[in-house]
Write a protein that holds these residues in place. Structure first.
Motif, short mmCIF file in Angstrom:
data_model
loop_
_atom_site.label_atom_id
_atom_site.label_comp_id
_atom_site.label_asym_id
_atom_site.label_seq_id
_atom_site.Cartn_x
_atom_site.Cartn_y
_atom_site.Cartn_z
N ILE A 33 43.07 25.72 88.74
CA ILE A 33 41.71 25.51 87.54
C ILE A 33 42.86 24.26 86.93
N MET A 85 33.88 24.77 83.44
CA MET A 85 34.02 25.99 82.62
C MET A 85 33.26 25.79 82.02
N THR A 104 46.29 28.63 86.43
CA THR A 104 46.21 27.69 85.78
C THR A 104 47.58 27.57 84.71
N MET A 119 36.27 31.28 82.84
CA MET A 119 36.80 30.84 83.44
C MET A 119 37.23 32.60 84.47
#
Length: 201
Positions: A33, A85, A104, A119
């Motif tokens: 992400i 997000m 991430t 998220m």
């Protein structure tokens, strides 16, 4: 192509890879992400060839990611998908991808807290039981900065946008637990960063 470069990515990539090599030893398909420039994706993809590494970011960052991927020509690193997000439904299209890890780096202090919440909620949908969520970046403990440098960094972030700022580890932990994640490790990293590892129950 608009190939971007981050010196921070160059500095932290080897320590992160050393941890991911262990944490992702039994993983197969990772969603990153916020792939940013794309540097992490190609470095981790090359260092962890057993993994399928799915890049993602906002559409405006895709050209740099694609440039790094084109240069590296790694078969296991996939072109970026558009993920936002701020959209509570961002994980819907990924439910059939059989991903067993989410990674991430340096995103939680950039995103608004509401986006951090989304998220974690989305990651809980993407990952089945046993799936791992790894989050890298600076964090506070009990509301206190871990270094003068982090305090200065936080002040710099807040001058850029009111929603930015270094998050408290306790708030992160509470959020993770609310979505069925149990902390497995809190790795100390260079430059007063952490690499947090949660596992989906």
């Amino acid at each position: 192509m608009n190939k971007q470069f981050s010196s921070a990515c160059e500095r932290n990539r080897e320590p992160i890879l050393a941890i991911l090599d262990k944490e992702f030893a039994d993983r197969k398909h990772v969603l990153e992400i916020g792939s940013g420039t794309g540097q992490h994706a190609v470095f981790f993809g090359a260092g962890l060839p057993q993994l399928i590494w799915q890049t993602s970011d906002l559409p405006q960052n895709h050209s740099s990611i694609q440039a790094w991927l084109q240069e590296a020509a790694l078969k296991n690193v996939l072109p970026p998908i558009a993920l936002d997000m701020s959209n509570a439904e961002w994980a819907v299209d990924l439910l059939d991808k059989d991903m067993d890890a989410v990674f991430t780096a340096n995103t939680c202090h950039i995103m608004a807290w509401s986006e951090v919440e989304k998220m974690f909620a989305g990651a809980a949908h993407v990952l089945q039981a046993g799936g791992k969520l790894c989050v890298y970046g600076p964090f506070n403990y009990k509301g206190q900065f871990t270094s003068v440098g982090n305090a200065q960094f936080d002040a710099s972030l807040r001058t850029q946008a009111a929603h930015m700022g270094i998050r408290d580890i306790e708030a992160m932990q509470e959020l993770a637990n609310a979505h069925g994640f149990i902390m497995q490790a809190d790795h100390a990293m260079p430059a007063n960063n952490r690499l947090l590892v949660w596992q989906r129950t």
